[in-house]
Design a protein around this motif. Structure first.
Motif, PDB file in Angstrom:
ATOM      1  N   GLN A   4       0.412  -1.119   0.238  1.00  0.00           N
ATOM      2  CA  GLN A   4       0.449  -0.281  -0.142  1.00  0.00           C
ATOM      3  C   GLN A   4       1.271   1.136  -0.178  1.00  0.00           C
ATOM      4  OE1 GLN A   4      -2.828   0.373   3.114  1.00  0.00           O
ATOM      5  NE2 GLN A   4      -3.455   2.325   2.718  1.00  0.00           N
ATOM      6  N   ALA A   5       2.438   1.212   0.556  1.00  0.00           N
ATOM      7  CA  ALA A   5       2.343   2.282   1.032  1.00  0.00           C
ATOM      8  C   ALA A   5       3.391   2.406   0.089  1.00  0.00           C
ATOM      9  CB  ALA A   5       4.049   2.669   2.233  1.00  0.00           C
ATOM     10  N   LEU A   6       3.669   1.828  -0.492  1.00  0.00           N
ATOM     11  CA  LEU A   6       4.980   1.521  -2.290  1.00  0.00           C
ATOM     12  C   LEU A   6       3.703   1.624  -2.967  1.00  0.00           C
ATOM     13  CD1 LEU A   6       6.662  -1.530  -2.323  1.00  0.00           C
ATOM     14  CD2 LEU A   6       7.447   0.425  -2.255  1.00  0.00           C
ATOM     15  N   LEU A  74      15.488   9.055  -0.441  1.00  0.00           N
ATOM     16  CA  LEU A  74      14.255   8.152   0.287  1.00  0.00           C
ATOM     17  C   LEU A  74      15.109   7.137   1.823  1.00  0.00           C
ATOM     18  CD1 LEU A  74      11.979   5.748  -0.022  1.00  0.00           C
ATOM     19  CD2 LEU A  74      14.082   4.121  -0.475  1.00  0.00           C
ATOM     20  N   ASP A  75      16.188   7.842   1.907  1.00  0.00           N
ATOM     21  CA  ASP A  75      16.386   7.185   3.154  1.00  0.00           C
ATOM     22  C   ASP A  75      16.244   8.484   4.733  1.00  0.00           C
ATOM     23  OD1 ASP A  75      18.007   5.481   4.780  1.00  0.00           O
ATOM     24  OD2 ASP A  75      19.651   7.463   5.664  1.00  0.00           O
ATOM     25  N   TRP A  76      16.445   9.001   3.534  1.00  0.00           N
ATOM     26  CA  TRP A  76      15.825  10.600   4.912  1.00  0.00           C
ATOM     27  C   TRP A  76      14.765  11.078   5.491  1.00  0.00           C
ATOM     28  CZ3 TRP A  76      13.367  14.784   2.538  1.00  0.00           C
ATOM     29  CH2 TRP A  76      13.358  15.914   3.624  1.00  0.00           C
ATOM     30  N   ALA A  77      13.731  10.504   4.251  1.00  0.00           N
ATOM     31  CA  ALA A  77      12.775  10.619   4.500  1.00  0.00           C
ATOM     32  C   ALA A  77      11.775   9.721   5.293  1.00  0.00           C
ATOM     33  CB  ALA A  77      11.856  10.783   2.641  1.00  0.00           C
ATOM     34  N   ALA A  78      12.426   8.224   5.325  1.00  0.00           N
ATOM     35  CA  ALA A  78      12.627   7.311   6.178  1.00  0.00           C
ATOM     36  C   ALA A  78      13.269   7.889   7.876  1.00  0.00           C
ATOM     37  CB  ALA A  78      13.293   6.100   5.829  1.00  0.00           C
ATOM     38  N   LYS A  79      13.901   9.252   7.986  1.00  0.00           N
ATOM     39  CA  LYS A  79      14.832   9.097   9.075  1.00  0.00           C
ATOM     40  C   LYS A  79      14.566  10.116   9.154  1.00  0.00           C
ATOM     41  CE  LYS A  79      18.476   5.459   8.109  1.00  0.00           C
ATOM     42  NZ  LYS A  79      19.302   4.867   8.021  1.00  0.00           N
ATOM     43  N   LEU A 112       4.295  12.885   1.199  1.00  0.00           N
ATOM     44  CA  LEU A 112       4.055  11.814   1.575  1.00  0.00           C
ATOM     45  C   LEU A 112       4.069  11.293   3.523  1.00  0.00           C
ATOM     46  CD1 LEU A 112       5.668   9.699  -1.727  1.00  0.00           C
ATOM     47  CD2 LEU A 112       3.243   9.312  -0.582  1.00  0.00           C
ATOM     48  N   VAL A 113       5.418  11.304   3.519  1.00  0.00           N
ATOM     49  CA  VAL A 113       5.644  11.544   5.258  1.00  0.00           C
ATOM     50  C   VAL A 113       4.473  12.043   6.272  1.00  0.00           C
ATOM     51  CG1 VAL A 113       7.413  11.847   7.184  1.00  0.00           C
ATOM     52  CG2 VAL A 113       8.265  11.046   4.824  1.00  0.00           C
ATOM     53  N   PHE A 119       5.829   5.501   6.758  1.00  0.00           N
ATOM     54  CA  PHE A 119       7.032   4.806   6.981  1.00  0.00           C
ATOM     55  C   PHE A 119       6.743   4.769   8.545  1.00  0.00           C
ATOM     56  CE2 PHE A 119       9.187   7.415   3.782  1.00  0.00           C
ATOM     57  CZ  PHE A 119      10.276   6.275   2.994  1.00  0.00           C
ATOM     58  N   GLN A 120       6.878   3.527   8.952  1.00  0.00           N
ATOM     59  CA  GLN A 120       5.987   2.496  10.330  1.00  0.00           C
ATOM     60  C   GLN A 120       6.718   3.989  11.186  1.00  0.00           C
ATOM     61  OE1 GLN A 120       3.378   1.010  10.527  1.00  0.00           O
ATOM     62  NE2 GLN A 120       3.696   0.534   7.941  1.00  0.00           N
ATOM     63  N   ARG A 121       5.868   5.334  11.878  1.00  0.00           N
ATOM     64  CA  ARG A 121       6.427   5.890  12.454  1.00  0.00           C
ATOM     65  C   ARG A 121       5.793   5.764  13.973  1.00  0.00           C
ATOM     66  NH1 ARG A 121       9.688  10.296  10.789  1.00  0.00           N
ATOM     67  NH2 ARG A 121      10.050  10.264   8.158  1.00  0.00           N
TER      68      ARG A 121
END
Length: 127
Positions: A4-6, A74-79, A112-113, A119-121
């Motif tokens: 779903q996220a993809l 992608l990594d930046w947005a996740a973290k 998106l974030v 992302f799981q937050r």
């Protein structure tokens, strides 16, 4: 990341076209876009400083169909927790030929974030 996220991320993809020799990303500048190459090729290289001026290096990486450019976003947005820590590119990327790609901008990742929670937050307050 689940399917779903993809799917949600895919909804934000925008087609982009670049002409041959176009500079897409400059080393030392904020990274503003992540690209997925669907046709054509790009060259990524680390600039060399010669007499205080940046010059292209003679060694480069060829980026082709199916490869990503700017995947650090992608990594930046996740973290990221603040969005004030946007990454800087360490490579310059130019088109070796006409390129077609799908793009996600920094603002797309922010949206998106924040609004989609892809992302799981543990909570929205982390963003």
């Amino acid at each position: 990341m689940n399917d779903q996220a993809l799917g949600t991320i895919c909804d934000y993809l925008k087609p982009k076209m670049f002409e041959e020799n176009a500079q897409v990303i400059e080393a030392g500048q904020p990274l503003n876009v992540m690209l997925y190459i669907i046709a054509g090729s790009m060259q990524a290289y680390l600039p060399i400083r010669a007499a205080g001026e940046a010059c292209p290096s003679t060694s480069f990486e060829t980026l082709e169909k199916g490869m990503f450019v700017g995947e650090q976003l992608l990594d930046w947005a996740a973290k990221t927790k603040t969005f004030y820590d946007q990454p800087v590119s360490f490579k310059t990327v130019r088109c070796a030929e006409k390129v077609e790609a799908f793009a996600l901008t920094v603002n797309d990742w922010k949206t998106l974030v924040v609004s989609r929670d892809i992302f799981q937050r543990s909570s929205k307050s982390e963003v």
